[in-house]
Design a protein around this motif. Structure first.
Motif, PDB file in Angstrom:
ATOM      1  N   CYS A 153      60.387  69.681  35.676  1.00 41.85           N
ATOM      2  CA  CYS A 153      61.224  68.775  36.474  1.00 41.85           C
ATOM      3  C   CYS A 153      60.403  67.626  37.048  1.00 41.85           C
ATOM      4  CB  CYS A 153      61.903  69.551  37.602  1.00 41.85           C
ATOM      5  SG  CYS A 153      63.170  70.710  37.055  1.00 41.85           S
ATOM      6  N   TYR A 168      69.319  65.586  36.009  1.00 47.08           N
ATOM      7  CA  TYR A 168      68.431  64.656  35.321  1.00 47.08           C
ATOM      8  C   TYR A 168      68.719  64.524  33.827  1.00 47.08           C
ATOM      9  CZ  TYR A 168      66.047  69.102  34.320  1.00 47.08           C
ATOM     10  OH  TYR A 168      65.752  70.384  33.938  1.00 47.08           O
ATOM     11  N   THR A 169      69.657  65.273  33.292  1.00 42.93           N
ATOM     12  CA  THR A 169      69.871  65.252  31.842  1.00 42.93           C
ATOM     13  C   THR A 169      70.204  63.859  31.334  1.00 42.93           C
ATOM     14  OG1 THR A 169      70.613  67.549  31.822  1.00 42.93           O
ATOM     15  CG2 THR A 169      71.251  66.176  29.960  1.00 42.93           C
ATOM     16  N   SER A 170      71.261  63.257  31.893  1.00 39.34           N
ATOM     17  CA  SER A 170      71.679  61.942  31.407  1.00 39.34           C
ATOM     18  C   SER A 170      70.631  60.880  31.709  1.00 39.34           C
ATOM     19  CB  SER A 170      73.028  61.554  32.027  1.00 39.34           C
ATOM     20  OG  SER A 170      72.945  61.537  33.436  1.00 39.34           O
ATOM     21  N   LEU A 248      64.943  67.361  21.939  1.00 35.02           N
ATOM     22  CA  LEU A 248      65.906  67.836  22.941  1.00 35.02           C
ATOM     23  C   LEU A 248      67.328  67.880  22.382  1.00 35.02           C
ATOM     24  CD1 LEU A 248      64.593  65.900  26.088  1.00 35.02           C
ATOM     25  CD2 LEU A 248      64.282  68.324  25.567  1.00 35.02           C
ATOM     26  N   ASN A 259      74.354  72.441  24.476  1.00 33.81           N
ATOM     27  CA  ASN A 259      73.138  71.669  24.712  1.00 33.81           C
ATOM     28  C   ASN A 259      73.488  70.410  25.511  1.00 33.81           C
ATOM     29  OD1 ASN A 259      70.898  69.985  24.592  1.00 33.81           O
ATOM     30  ND2 ASN A 259      70.536  70.289  22.412  1.00 33.81           N
ATOM     31  N   PRO A 260      73.009  70.289  26.757  1.00 34.20           N
ATOM     32  CA  PRO A 260      73.396  69.135  27.582  1.00 34.20           C
ATOM     33  C   PRO A 260      72.844  67.818  27.044  1.00 34.20           C
ATOM     34  CG  PRO A 260      71.678  70.402  28.670  1.00 34.20           C
ATOM     35  CD  PRO A 260      72.104  71.196  27.482  1.00 34.20           C
ATOM     36  N   TYR A 261      71.692  67.856  26.394  1.00 37.43           N
ATOM     37  CA  TYR A 261      71.122  66.627  25.849  1.00 37.43           C
ATOM     38  C   TYR A 261      71.958  66.113  24.677  1.00 37.43           C
ATOM     39  CZ  TYR A 261      67.269  68.333  28.669  1.00 37.43           C
ATOM     40  OH  TYR A 261      66.516  68.794  29.712  1.00 37.43           O
ATOM     41  N   ALA A 264      74.946  64.495  26.127  1.00 37.97           N
ATOM     42  CA  ALA A 264      74.637  63.162  26.657  1.00 37.97           C
ATOM     43  C   ALA A 264      74.552  62.132  25.533  1.00 37.97           C
ATOM     44  CB  ALA A 264      73.328  63.206  27.445  1.00 37.97           C
ATOM     45  N   HIS A 283      77.328  64.667  31.851  1.00 37.59           N
ATOM     46  CA  HIS A 283      76.099  63.962  31.469  1.00 37.59           C
ATOM     47  C   HIS A 283      76.376  62.584  30.872  1.00 37.59           C
ATOM     48  CE1 HIS A 283      74.649  68.008  32.040  1.00 37.59           C
ATOM     49  NE2 HIS A 283      75.292  68.429  30.962  1.00 37.59           N
TER      50      HIS A 283
END
Length: 681
Positions: A153, A168-170, A248, A259-261, A264, A283
């Motif tokens: 992080c 912080y993903t987006s 990612l 998967n959040p990335y 995004a 995101h």
């Protein structure tokens, strides 16, 4: 390390490294850390230098692995670094170069240690090493904070300048994209310039130049001033950012969490799009599409940029819609065509991605029409023929046909030629004003396979016997065609094509099966093993069928726009006429045969010794006179790209192979690579 300059050869004997990896626990408040971080060691600038560094410090790392469960020094080192990162912004404002320099060195040490730890132990053991504290040997605190997660992080915070308590993903995805867009060059060694921070940047920009190449060098792992970088790699930071983004985005989904990335990267919008994001899209963020488009056009020489373009076109509908609406699509398409043109110089994965991008683009009818309106001049990289003026659409046809031809003669990859043909088929109904060379290549390539088909039939059905005359061959035929294997087909196809294809229509499948068994079965000692002509015949027949459908689609939908295609077809009409009754092609040959017959009769009426210009004039006049209702309608040719059911089996090894081959200053022991084959493209 310490207050003096260090060399790689000195590292195994360095007293500070020995203390860090030794049996003595070191408190977070110990002055030792300031001494450890006060060194001017030159960061590695290539994988070779990093390999030497790892070999020199392997004894230190092994000692730390052995003693850390009792000392907890890895956790103490991490906590000291984390405490320093919280003061970095103030240090930048106060221009405290010594503090930034020491923080840079702390991160460099952690980087080197973790690299070895990751290679030498399992993920579970690595996480465990961050939980060890100074207690009884081998003990750890179950309620200890997760230092590894906090470290990650903190690194993301440095990149994005996002407070730890915010999602912080987006922001990370946006920052990595902007790093790629900017293509920021590394600061020259020794510079102390603090550039203005702009949208999408982070503390990284200020910190990196705050003390020479500082943290920039750490984040690019020595990319600044690297002599080993390829000439086109002008921005190590952009390269590393793109590789990290691809890693990612291609992480597999958790059982209950997507998967959040990837979420995004598939949902971000243009900064000029003022419509609200649906509440169901997490995101979400916005980015300048014009800048992104420009960067993608300029960077297609690299695998990773092409893979990013594929990802965005395939998964982000906002990006795809924007790109298809551009009026300068040649800036994007030409680099993709150049990749395919130099197919022998590219790895197969790069070629696949470029080809699939074309397939996705050709799914749009507007794209297929517009590319014939873009006129290009002097395409210098196309060497087969001087192209002083040609439409983008005709050039695309030439390059795709060349790719198919290369594949059929070299790699023989069915996936590749199927997707090439699918792209041509998608375009065929919108062919407009084809360049004479493009029209000629469509027809000549089809004829090439027609001749190849004749040759393979000859080898397949008559592998060991020859007939002296066509009459002799026919006399050997039984009524039901069972003796077809003993024919010399080359004689028959020249003079008795209709009779042969009549026989094929009766027993084609059975004979093909017999031939396959004959070729794959055991041979006597006197027999010479034969190639798998049965398989060749199937592939060639598929290619011929698709090429005939492409020609038919053009004739049916845009005959009046393509006199050059009719001219090329008439020039090779003798070969096409032989296949009008072939059982596999006779349905699709109806329109082609009609066009050939119609225009042949008009040319015959016009007399002999006609010039090229006169023939084209007759064709243009005949197009108006040809009744359109005489052409049989077929379903529109449309193919859509669909990913495989488990795309990660292709993309994850591919992405990590790019990291292995393209990341600046990273070294991985090739003997430890298990995810992909080292001898693969």
């Amino acid at each position: 390390m310490g207050s003096n300059s260090s060399r790689i050869s000195d590292l195994p004997r360095n007293e500070y490294l020995k203390k860090l990896s030794g049996t003595e626990s070191i408190s977070e408040n110990d002055p030792f850390w300031n001494q450890l971080f006060s060194f001017s060691f030159p960061a590695p600038t290539s994988s070779t230098e990093l390999k030497l560094l790892e070999e020199a410090t392997i004894s230190v790392c092994k000692s730390l692995v052995e003693n850390n469960p009792r000392t907890g020094n890895l956790g103490a080192l991490t906590k000291v670094f984390l405490s320093r990162t919280r003061e970095l912004r103030l240090s930048v404002e106060c221009q405290n170069h010594i503090f930034i320099w020491q923080t840079h060195n702390a991160l460099f040490i952690i980087c080197c240690l973790l690299k070895v730890f990751i290679c030498e132990m399992s993920e579970e053991d690595l996480q465990l090493h961050f939980t060890y504290e100074e207690k009884s040997p081998g003990s750890y605190s179950s309620d200890s904070e997760d230092l590894l997660e906090e470290l990650l992080c903190s690194l993301i915070q440095l990149i994005t300048d996002t407070p730890l308590f915010l999602p912080y993903t987006s922001k990370l995805v946006k920052t990595l994209l902007y790093n790629f867009i900017r293509q920021e060059k590394p600061p020259p060694p020794g510079t102390h310039v603090l550039p203005q921070q702009s949208d999408g940047g982070g503390l990284l920009y200020g910190l990196a130049s705050g003390v020479a190449t500082g943290l920039w060098t750490v984040f690019t792992l020595g990319g600044a001033g690297s002599k080993s970088s390829s000439p086109e790699l002008t921005s190590p930071l952009a390269n590393q950012s793109l590789l990290l983004l691809l890693v990612l985005v291609n992480l597999t989904d958790a059982p209950d969490t997507p998967n959040p990335y990837r979420q995004a990267i598939t949902s971000f919008k243009n900064t000029q799009d003022s419509s609200p994001f649906p509440s169901s899209i997490p995101h979400a963020f916005q980015i300048n599409f014009n800048s992104l488009y420009t960067a993608l056009c300029e960077q297609q020489t690299s695998d990773q940029a092409t893979l990013l373009l594929y990802t965005l076109l395939h998964q982000n509908s906002n990006v795809r819609t924007y790109m298809l609406a551009r009026t300068d699509m040649e800036n994007l398409v030409l680099p993709i065509l150049e990749i395919l043109y130099h197919v022998e110089e590219r790895n197969s994965h790069h070629v696949y991605m470029a080809l699939i991008i074309l397939l996705i683009l050709t799914e749009d009818d507007g794209f297929n029409r517009s590319i014939h309106e873009v006129i290009l001049k002097n395409i210098t990289w196309y060497s087969e023929r001087v192209l002083t003026e040609i439409s983008l659409g005709s050039l695309l046809i030439l390059v795709v046909i060349r790719t198919i031809q290369y594949n059929m003669t070299r790699t023989r990859d069915k996936y590749l030629h199927t997707n090439c043909l699918a792209a041509l088929a998608n375009m065929s109904a919108q062919f407009r004003s084809l360049h004479q060379y493009a029209a000629q290549r469509i027809i000549s390539y089809t004829c090439r396979h027609l001749r190849r088909y004749v040759y393979v039939l000859d080898k397949l059905y008559v592998p060991r016997s020859h007939c002296s005359t066509p009459q002799h061959c026919f006399s050997a035929l039984s009524d039901n065609g069972e003796e077809l294997l003993s024919l010399t087909c080359s004689h028959i196809l020249r003079s008795y094509a209709s009779s042969l294809f009549s026989l094929l229509s009766k027993k084609h499948n059975k004979v093909l099966e017999q031939a396959t068994q004959s070729l794959s079965g055991s041979l006597s000692s006197s027999d010479v093993p034969l190639p798998d002509y049965a398989q060749d015949l199937s592939v060639i027949e598929e290619v011929i069928r698709m090429m005939l459908e492409i020609i038919n689609s053009c004739l049916t939908n845009s005959l009046h726009h393509n006199p050059n295609l009719v001219y090329a077809l008439l020039y090779k009409r003798d070969l096409f006429e032989q296949f009008r009754t072939h059982p596999s092609f006779q349905d699709i040959m109806q329109n082609i045969d009609l066009v050939i017959s119609f225009f042949s009769s008009r040319l015959l009426q016009a007399g002999a010794e006609l010039s090229v210009e006169r023939v084209l004039e007759i064709i243009k006049q005949g197009v108006v006179a040809l009744p359109k209702d005489r052409l049989k309608k077929f379903p529109e040719l449309k193919f859509k790209y669909v990913e495989e059911e488990q795309p990660e089996e292709f993309f994850i090894p591919y992405v990590w192979s790019l990291v292995y081959n393209s990341a600046v200053g990273l070294y991985w022991n090739p003997q430890d690579i298990q995810l992909f084959a080292m001898d693969a493209d």
